[in-house]
Design a protein around this motif. Structure first.
Motif, PDB file in Angstrom:
ATOM      1  N   HIS A   1      82.213 -35.538  20.611  1.00  0.00           N
ATOM      2  CA  HIS A   1      83.156 -36.402  21.222  1.00  0.00           C
ATOM      3  C   HIS A   1      82.478 -37.720  21.628  1.00  0.00           C
ATOM      4  O   HIS A   1      82.831 -38.798  21.132  1.00  0.00           O
TER       5      HIS A   1
ATOM      6  N   ASN B   1      90.495 -38.989  19.091  1.00  0.00           N
ATOM      7  CA  ASN B   1      88.996 -38.486  19.079  1.00  0.00           C
ATOM      8  C   ASN B   1      89.047 -37.134  19.913  1.00  0.00           C
ATOM      9  O   ASN B   1      88.438 -35.866  19.511  1.00  0.00           O
TER      10      ASN B   1
ATOM     11  N   VAL C   1      83.766 -39.250   9.476  1.00  0.00           N
ATOM     12  CA  VAL C   1      84.049 -38.423  10.783  1.00  0.00           C
ATOM     13  C   VAL C   1      83.845 -36.957  10.378  1.00  0.00           C
ATOM     14  O   VAL C   1      83.109 -36.250  11.069  1.00  0.00           O
TER      15      VAL C   1
ATOM     16  N   LEU D   1      81.661 -39.559  18.216  1.00  0.00           N
ATOM     17  CA  LEU D   1      82.808 -40.173  17.853  1.00  0.00           C
ATOM     18  C   LEU D   1      83.037 -41.819  18.426  1.00  0.00           C
ATOM     19  O   LEU D   1      83.270 -42.831  17.918  1.00  0.00           O
TER      20      LEU D   1
ATOM     21  N   ASN E   1      87.451 -45.665  20.195  1.00  0.00           N
ATOM     22  CA  ASN E   1      88.533 -44.860  20.436  1.00  0.00           C
ATOM     23  C   ASN E   1      89.539 -45.261  19.403  1.00  0.00           C
ATOM     24  O   ASN E   1      90.947 -45.838  19.838  1.00  0.00           O
TER      25      ASN E   1
END
Length: 149
Positions: free
Chosen positions: A118, A89, A27, A121, A127
């Protein structure tokens, strides 16, 4: 340093802390890659006085220790600890939005970059909540009595 010395009387304690995420997770790596693509030179450099530093002690520039000593602060202790923070996120994008690298961009460009992060991700990870490891570096200093000789 003069303002710090004005506030902290002799034998007073100064605690300096610096906290940030540790760049190990995908991430973080992917987020930083997106930001780099938008940087004029394609690089991410530290903000302020950390930008040109070559050596660190416990996360702080070596030069800071000399400056503290020159201003009559003795090093009492240093330590660091690691901790995890969980982000959705949207929350991660909020955290990223506070990074100094994005502060140089106009608001509309910053929003565009955060929207890109966003979307990436959600596409790559869904999610889910991301657990991001952080480190907190701490230096404890004691103000010396002025030399009366």
């Amino acid at each position: 340093m003069n303002e710090i010395k004005r506030i902290i009387k002799e034998n007073g304690t100064l605690i300096v802390m610096d906290s940030g995420f540790v760049s190990k997770s995908n991430v973080i790596k992917e987020t930083l890659q997106i930001i780099k693509r938008h940087m004029p030179d394609g690089k991410l450099t530290s903000a302020g006085s950390k930008a040109n530093v070559q050596q660190f002690i416990n996360g702080f520039p070596v030069e800071w220790f000399k400056e503290w000593q020159e201003h009559q602060f003795d090093l009492t202790d240093t330590y660091k600890f690691y901790y995890d923070v969980t982000f959705k996120n949207e929350e991660w994008c909020g955290r990223v939005g506070s990074l100094s690298w994005l502060s140089s961009f106009p608001e509309d460009k910053r929003v565009q970059i955060l929207d890109e992060i966003h979307s990436h991700l959600v596409k790559e990870f869904g999610n889910i909540q991301h657990t991001i490891q952080h480190v907190c570096n701490v230096v404890i200093l004691k103000r010396k009595k002025p030399y009366a000789g």
